[in-house]
Motif scaffolding. Structure first.
Motif, PDB file in Angstrom:
ATOM      1  N   ARG A  93       3.573   0.538  10.107  1.00 38.17           N
ATOM      2  CA  ARG A  93       3.448  -0.903   9.859  1.00 38.17           C
ATOM      3  C   ARG A  93       4.139  -1.639  11.006  1.00 38.17           C
ATOM      4  O   ARG A  93       5.310  -1.416  11.294  1.00 38.17           O
ATOM      5  N   ASP A 130       8.483   2.937   3.525  1.00 36.22           N
ATOM      6  CA  ASP A 130       7.383   2.349   4.290  1.00 36.22           C
ATOM      7  C   ASP A 130       6.172   2.222   3.375  1.00 36.22           C
ATOM      8  O   ASP A 130       5.860   3.126   2.617  1.00 36.22           O
ATOM      9  N   ARG A 131       5.488   1.080   3.478  1.00 34.00           N
ATOM     10  CA  ARG A 131       4.298   0.855   2.673  1.00 34.00           C
ATOM     11  C   ARG A 131       3.098   0.747   3.599  1.00 34.00           C
ATOM     12  O   ARG A 131       2.880  -0.288   4.193  1.00 34.00           O
ATOM     13  N   PRO A 132       2.275   1.805   3.704  1.00 33.26           N
ATOM     14  CA  PRO A 132       1.120   1.723   4.593  1.00 33.26           C
ATOM     15  C   PRO A 132       0.069   0.772   4.053  1.00 33.26           C
ATOM     16  O   PRO A 132       0.053   0.391   2.957  1.00 33.26           O
ATOM     17  N   ARG A 136      -5.905  -0.145  11.518  1.00 36.71           N
ATOM     18  CA  ARG A 136      -6.524   0.177  10.227  1.00 36.71           C
ATOM     19  C   ARG A 136      -6.630  -1.039   9.322  1.00 36.71           C
ATOM     20  O   ARG A 136      -7.563  -1.148   8.533  1.00 36.71           O
ATOM     21  N   SER A 137      -5.654  -1.956   9.390  1.00 33.75           N
ATOM     22  CA  SER A 137      -5.719  -3.177   8.580  1.00 33.75           C
ATOM     23  C   SER A 137      -4.855  -4.257   9.225  1.00 33.75           C
ATOM     24  O   SER A 137      -3.942  -3.956  10.002  1.00 33.75           O
ATOM     25  N   ASP A 195      -2.662   3.325  13.056  1.00 31.30           N
ATOM     26  CA  ASP A 195      -2.767   4.775  12.963  1.00 31.30           C
ATOM     27  C   ASP A 195      -2.393   5.339  14.334  1.00 31.30           C
ATOM     28  O   ASP A 195      -3.111   5.147  15.310  1.00 31.30           O
ATOM     29  N   GLY A 220       7.375  -4.617   8.177  1.00 29.19           N
ATOM     30  CA  GLY A 220       7.171  -3.857   9.404  1.00 29.19           C
ATOM     31  C   GLY A 220       8.303  -2.894   9.667  1.00 29.19           C
ATOM     32  O   GLY A 220       9.444  -3.164   9.339  1.00 29.19           O
ATOM     33  N   PRO A 236       5.358   8.434   7.563  1.00 33.77           N
ATOM     34  CA  PRO A 236       6.081   7.302   6.988  1.00 33.77           C
ATOM     35  C   PRO A 236       7.172   7.762   6.034  1.00 33.77           C
ATOM     36  O   PRO A 236       7.040   8.784   5.367  1.00 33.77           O
ATOM     37  N   ASP A 294      -3.007  -8.102   8.083  1.00 36.21           N
ATOM     38  CA  ASP A 294      -2.688  -9.123   7.088  1.00 36.21           C
ATOM     39  C   ASP A 294      -2.008 -10.293   7.779  1.00 36.21           C
ATOM     40  O   ASP A 294      -1.032 -10.089   8.524  1.00 36.21           O
ATOM     41  N   LEU A 302       0.445   6.629   9.767  1.00 30.59           N
ATOM     42  CA  LEU A 302       0.339   5.178   9.663  1.00 30.59           C
ATOM     43  C   LEU A 302       1.689   4.528   9.915  1.00 30.59           C
ATOM     44  O   LEU A 302       2.718   5.009   9.440  1.00 30.59           O
ATOM     45  N   THR A 334      -1.413  -2.381  10.067  1.00 25.05           N
ATOM     46  CA  THR A 334      -1.286  -0.949   9.812  1.00 25.05           C
ATOM     47  C   THR A 334      -1.952  -0.254  10.988  1.00 25.05           C
ATOM     48  O   THR A 334      -3.144  -0.447  11.243  1.00 25.05           O
TER      49      THR A 334
END
Length: 147
Positions: free
Chosen positions: A5, A145-147, A71-72, A134, A52, A141, A74, A3, A132
Motif C-alpha cells: 500500500r 497491512d491492508r491490501p 492493482r487499485s 504489486d 500506506g 504484507p 483510492d 502487495l 495497491t
C-alpha cells in the motif's frame, strides 16, 4: 509478487507526477514508513492513517525506483477545520477520512471550502491517492497491512 500500500500525496502528483491507471506498471521512489517517520501531529502521521506502508517521494528519497503493477487506486478525502477564527492553518478532523475507488489517478486534486455556523472555515480536500501496488520481490504484507 507481494502487495504494497503506497500513499501518493496530492502535491507530489501535481508538481512532478505522471497520472496512472489500474493495470499500469509504474516506477516510484518510495520511502518506507517506520517508527522514525511517525511524529505526533506531523504529516507522516497522516500518511500512516491513510493506510500506506510507503509513500512516493519525488523530491528526495532513495536514489532507486520501486517498480510494480497498479492493482487499485483510492482517492483519499480528508476534512480539515480552522482551529480558531482567523487561523492561518487547518487541522485534520478526526473520523472524516474516506476512500473512493477510481480507475485513474488525477493530475489535479479537489478542495472544497465552507464556513460553519460559528464562522470557522472547514475544507474537504482530496489529499492524494492510496495505491495497491504489486511489487516483485517485496516482502509479504504484515498482518497490520491492508491490501
Amino acid at each position: 509478487m507481494a502487495l504494497m500500500r503506497v500513499f501518493y500525496e496530492d502535491w507530489q502528483m501535481e508538481c512532478c507526477g505522471t497520472p496512472f491507471t489500474v493495470g499500469d506498471e509504474v516506477g516510484w521512489r518510495l520511502v518506507t514508513m517506520d517508527r522514525d517517520h511517525v511524529r505526533e501531529g506531523g504529516w507522516e502521521e497522516e500518511r500512516q492513517k491513510y493506510g500506506g506502508v510507503s509513500w512516493v517521494e519525488n523530491h528526495g528519497g532513495p536514489p532507486h525506483e520501486t517498480t510494480g503493477l497498479v492493482r487499485s487506486i483510492d482517492l483519499v478525502h480528508q476534512e480539515y477545520a480552522e482551529p480558531s477564527p482567523g487561523a492561518l492553518t487547518f487541522e485534520p478532523v478526526a473520523g472524516t477520512r474516506s476512500l473512493t475507488p477510481v480507475d485513474s489517478c488525477p493530475k489535479w486534486f479537489e478542495q472544497e471550502e465552507t464556513r460553519t455556523e460559528s464562522g470557522l472555515r472547514r475544507a474537504r480536500r482530496t489529499a492524494g491517492v492510496l495505491v495497491t501496488l504489486d511489487v516483485p520481490g517485496a516482502p509479504p504484507p504484515e498482518p497490520r497491512d491492508r491490501p
